[in-house]
Enzyme design. Sequence first.
Site, PDB file in Angstrom:
ATOM      1  N   PRO A   8       0.771  -1.001   0.220  1.00 16.94           N
ATOM      2  CA  PRO A   8       0.357  -0.309   0.293  1.00 16.94           C
ATOM      3  C   PRO A   8       1.131   1.655   0.097  1.00 16.94           C
ATOM      4  O   PRO A   8       2.090   1.734   1.053  1.00 16.94           O
ATOM      5  CB  PRO A   8      -0.478   0.018   1.221  1.00 16.94           C
ATOM      6  CG  PRO A   8      -0.354  -1.286   2.221  1.00 16.94           C
ATOM      7  CD  PRO A   8       0.558  -1.846   1.055  1.00 16.94           C
ATOM      8  N   ASN A   9       0.119   1.259  -0.730  1.00 19.07           N
ATOM      9  CA  ASN A   9       0.710   3.880  -0.987  1.00 19.07           C
ATOM     10  C   ASN A   9       1.829   3.685  -1.608  1.00 19.07           C
ATOM     11  O   ASN A   9       2.373   4.970  -1.797  1.00 19.07           O
ATOM     12  CB  ASN A   9       0.746   4.275   0.276  1.00 19.07           C
ATOM     13  CG  ASN A   9      -0.483   4.254   1.237  1.00 19.07           C
ATOM     14  OD1 ASN A   9      -1.423   4.741   0.675  1.00 19.07           O
ATOM     15  ND2 ASN A   9      -0.440   3.884   2.133  1.00 19.07           N
ATOM     16  N   TYR A  20      10.878   8.827   1.154  1.00 22.65           N
ATOM     17  CA  TYR A  20      11.041   8.039   0.117  1.00 22.65           C
ATOM     18  C   TYR A  20      11.450   8.620  -0.795  1.00 22.65           C
ATOM     19  O   TYR A  20      11.711   7.678  -1.971  1.00 22.65           O
ATOM     20  CB  TYR A  20       9.442   7.653  -0.048  1.00 22.65           C
ATOM     21  CG  TYR A  20       8.524   6.863   1.590  1.00 22.65           C
ATOM     22  CD1 TYR A  20       8.983   5.739   1.394  1.00 22.65           C
ATOM     23  CD2 TYR A  20       7.456   7.484   2.234  1.00 22.65           C
ATOM     24  CE1 TYR A  20       8.012   5.205   2.354  1.00 22.65           C
ATOM     25  CE2 TYR A  20       6.597   7.461   3.027  1.00 22.65           C
ATOM     26  CZ  TYR A  20       6.994   6.191   3.792  1.00 22.65           C
ATOM     27  OH  TYR A  20       6.741   5.447   4.581  1.00 22.65           O
ATOM     28  N   ASN A  43       7.945  -5.483  -0.412  1.00 19.39           N
ATOM     29  CA  ASN A  43       7.817  -4.093  -0.148  1.00 19.39           C
ATOM     30  C   ASN A  43       6.587  -3.671   0.493  1.00 19.39           C
ATOM     31  O   ASN A  43       5.927  -3.831  -0.309  1.00 19.39           O
ATOM     32  CB  ASN A  43       8.405  -3.015  -0.344  1.00 19.39           C
ATOM     33  CG  ASN A  43       8.906  -1.454   0.808  1.00 19.39           C
ATOM     34  OD1 ASN A  43       7.550  -1.498   1.056  1.00 19.39           O
ATOM     35  ND2 ASN A  43       9.253  -0.640   0.022  1.00 19.39           N
ATOM     36  N   ARG A  96      12.046   5.302  13.055  1.00 17.05           N
ATOM     37  CA  ARG A  96      10.605   5.404  12.642  1.00 17.05           C
ATOM     38  C   ARG A  96       9.956   5.254  13.900  1.00 17.05           C
ATOM     39  O   ARG A  96      10.286   5.074  15.299  1.00 17.05           O
ATOM     40  CB  ARG A  96       9.821   5.398  11.880  1.00 17.05           C
ATOM     41  CG  ARG A  96      10.792   5.626  10.457  1.00 17.05           C
ATOM     42  CD  ARG A  96      10.098   5.601   9.121  1.00 17.05           C
ATOM     43  NE  ARG A  96       8.798   6.043   8.934  1.00 17.05           N
ATOM     44  CZ  ARG A  96       8.451   5.511   7.462  1.00 17.05           C
ATOM     45  NH1 ARG A  96       8.006   5.281   7.051  1.00 17.05           N
ATOM     46  NH2 ARG A  96       7.318   6.883   8.364  1.00 17.05           N
ATOM     47  N   HIS A 139       3.936  -4.647   9.307  1.00 14.01           N
ATOM     48  CA  HIS A 139       3.557  -4.483  11.127  1.00 14.01           C
ATOM     49  C   HIS A 139       2.299  -5.063  11.649  1.00 14.01           C
ATOM     50  O   HIS A 139       1.505  -4.626  12.490  1.00 14.01           O
ATOM     51  CB  HIS A 139       3.728  -3.106  11.271  1.00 14.01           C
ATOM     52  CG  HIS A 139       4.830  -1.669  10.060  1.00 14.01           C
ATOM     53  ND1 HIS A 139       5.925  -2.397  10.446  1.00 14.01           N
ATOM     54  CD2 HIS A 139       4.445  -0.683   9.640  1.00 14.01           C
ATOM     55  CE1 HIS A 139       6.953  -2.163   9.167  1.00 14.01           C
ATOM     56  NE2 HIS A 139       6.614  -1.213   8.601  1.00 14.01           N
ATOM     57  N   ALA A 141       3.072  -0.270   5.359  1.00 11.52           N
ATOM     58  CA  ALA A 141       1.765  -0.869   6.247  1.00 11.52           C
ATOM     59  C   ALA A 141       2.304  -2.192   6.927  1.00 11.52           C
ATOM     60  O   ALA A 141       1.885  -2.945   7.439  1.00 11.52           O
ATOM     61  CB  ALA A 141       1.480   0.371   6.324  1.00 11.52           C
ATOM     62  N   HIS A 199      12.753  -1.676   2.388  1.00  8.60           N
ATOM     63  CA  HIS A 199      11.681  -0.907   3.043  1.00  8.60           C
ATOM     64  C   HIS A 199      12.454   0.139   2.638  1.00  8.60           C
ATOM     65  O   HIS A 199      14.147   0.071   2.994  1.00  8.60           O
ATOM     66  CB  HIS A 199      11.991  -1.066   4.928  1.00  8.60           C
ATOM     67  CG  HIS A 199      10.658  -2.122   5.256  1.00  8.60           C
ATOM     68  ND1 HIS A 199      10.089  -2.309   4.581  1.00  8.60           N
ATOM     69  CD2 HIS A 199      11.236  -3.194   5.457  1.00  8.60           C
ATOM     70  CE1 HIS A 199       8.623  -3.410   5.462  1.00  8.60           C
ATOM     71  NE2 HIS A 199      10.181  -4.173   5.966  1.00  8.60           N
ATOM     72  N   ASP A 250       2.036 -14.967   6.690  1.00  9.22           N
ATOM     73  CA  ASP A 250       1.504 -16.169   6.759  1.00  9.22           C
ATOM     74  C   ASP A 250       1.807 -16.602   5.366  1.00  9.22           C
ATOM     75  O   ASP A 250       2.191 -17.914   4.981  1.00  9.22           O
ATOM     76  CB  ASP A 250      -0.386 -16.674   7.109  1.00  9.22           C
ATOM     77  CG  ASP A 250      -0.474 -17.104   9.015  1.00  9.22           C
ATOM     78  OD1 ASP A 250       0.667 -16.590   9.421  1.00  9.22           O
ATOM     79  OD2 ASP A 250      -1.250 -16.896   9.364  1.00  9.22           O
ATOM     80  N   ARG A 273       4.368  11.306  -2.530  1.00 14.33           N
ATOM     81  CA  ARG A 273       4.557  11.235  -1.162  1.00 14.33           C
ATOM     82  C   ARG A 273       5.040  10.890  -0.470  1.00 14.33           C
ATOM     83  O   ARG A 273       6.755  10.766  -0.217  1.00 14.33           O
ATOM     84  CB  ARG A 273       3.450   9.822  -0.696  1.00 14.33           C
ATOM     85  CG  ARG A 273       3.584   9.284   0.900  1.00 14.33           C
ATOM     86  CD  ARG A 273       3.115   7.574   0.711  1.00 14.33           C
ATOM     87  NE  ARG A 273       2.896   7.434   2.284  1.00 14.33           N
ATOM     88  CZ  ARG A 273       3.401   6.493   3.240  1.00 14.33           C
ATOM     89  NH1 ARG A 273       3.850   5.961   2.261  1.00 14.33           N
ATOM     90  NH2 ARG A 273       3.232   6.419   4.374  1.00 14.33           N
ATOM     91  N   GLU A 275      11.967  -9.149   2.237  1.00 13.13           N
ATOM     92  CA  GLU A 275      11.942  -7.750   2.237  1.00 13.13           C
ATOM     93  C   GLU A 275      12.784  -6.909   2.635  1.00 13.13           C
ATOM     94  O   GLU A 275      13.697  -6.765   3.041  1.00 13.13           O
ATOM     95  CB  GLU A 275      11.422  -8.708   4.392  1.00 13.13           C
ATOM     96  CG  GLU A 275      10.520  -6.868   4.826  1.00 13.13           C
ATOM     97  CD  GLU A 275      10.268  -6.849   5.936  1.00 13.13           C
ATOM     98  OE1 GLU A 275       9.841  -6.415   7.176  1.00 13.13           O
ATOM     99  OE2 GLU A 275      10.941  -8.320   6.689  1.00 13.13           O
ATOM    100  N   SER A 318      12.565   3.465   3.776  1.00 12.47           N
ATOM    101  CA  SER A 318      13.045   4.065   5.317  1.00 12.47           C
ATOM    102  C   SER A 318      13.777   3.048   6.242  1.00 12.47           C
ATOM    103  O   SER A 318      13.507   2.064   5.854  1.00 12.47           O
ATOM    104  CB  SER A 318      11.855   4.808   5.885  1.00 12.47           C
ATOM    105  OG  SER A 318      11.035   4.175   6.218  1.00 12.47           O
ATOM    106  N   ARG A 342       6.401   0.249  14.116  1.00  9.91           N
ATOM    107  CA  ARG A 342       7.432  -0.329  12.302  1.00  9.91           C
ATOM    108  C   ARG A 342       8.281  -0.659  13.259  1.00  9.91           C
ATOM    109  O   ARG A 342       8.792  -1.410  12.126  1.00  9.91           O
ATOM    110  CB  ARG A 342       7.705   0.782  11.526  1.00  9.91           C
ATOM    111  CG  ARG A 342       6.733   2.000  11.322  1.00  9.91           C
ATOM    112  CD  ARG A 342       6.842   3.088  10.176  1.00  9.91           C
ATOM    113  NE  ARG A 342       6.368   4.336  10.064  1.00  9.91           N
ATOM    114  CZ  ARG A 342       5.092   4.170   8.843  1.00  9.91           C
ATOM    115  NH1 ARG A 342       5.146   2.955   8.248  1.00  9.91           N
ATOM    116  NH2 ARG A 342       3.682   4.969   8.580  1.00  9.91           N
TER     117      ARG A 342
END
Length: 140
Positions: A9-10, A22, A72, A105, A78, A75, A98, A85, A17, A96, A100, A109
Site C-alpha cells: 500500500p501507498n 521516500y 515491500n 521511525r 507491521h 504498512a 523497506h 503466513d 508522498r 523484505e 526508509s 514500525r
Amino acid sequence: MKVLILNGPNLNLLGKREPEVYGAESFDDYLKFLRAKLPHITIEYYQSNVEGELINRLHQANDEEYQAIILNAGAYTHTSVALGDAVAGISIPVVEVHISNVMDREEFRHVSYISKHAVGVISGFGLLGYELGMHYLSIR
C-alpha cells in the site's frame, strides 16, 4: 533469473508522498533504471493497496517460474499476520525491503510479521534496497 517485485500500500505514490522519507523518484522511473542496469534478470512488478491481492499474488507466484520475490509490504509489514503466513507458505525465497529505516521511525514500525519468513531484510537505503536485494538473490 526471474524475480517478482511486490509492493504494498501507498507505494504507488512514490515520488509524490513524503519525498523527505521516500525520495522524489517514482517507482516506474526506478523500475526502468533497474531493468536497464540488470538486464540479466527478468524483473516483473506488481503493486496493490489491497492486502488480499498481495496474498493472492504471492500464492500465484509460487506456481510460476520465479526464483525470488522482493517484497515491500509497506504498512502491512507491521499489521498483517495473513501476509506473513503467505510468505511462510510459499517455497520461493523472499527478501523484505523497506525504503526508509523502519527502526528510526514510529515504534509500531519496529514489528514485522514478514521478517521471520524472509531470507533477509534490507531497510533504510532508499530505492537502492531493491537493487541490493537483487544482487543478494543473484549470488545466493
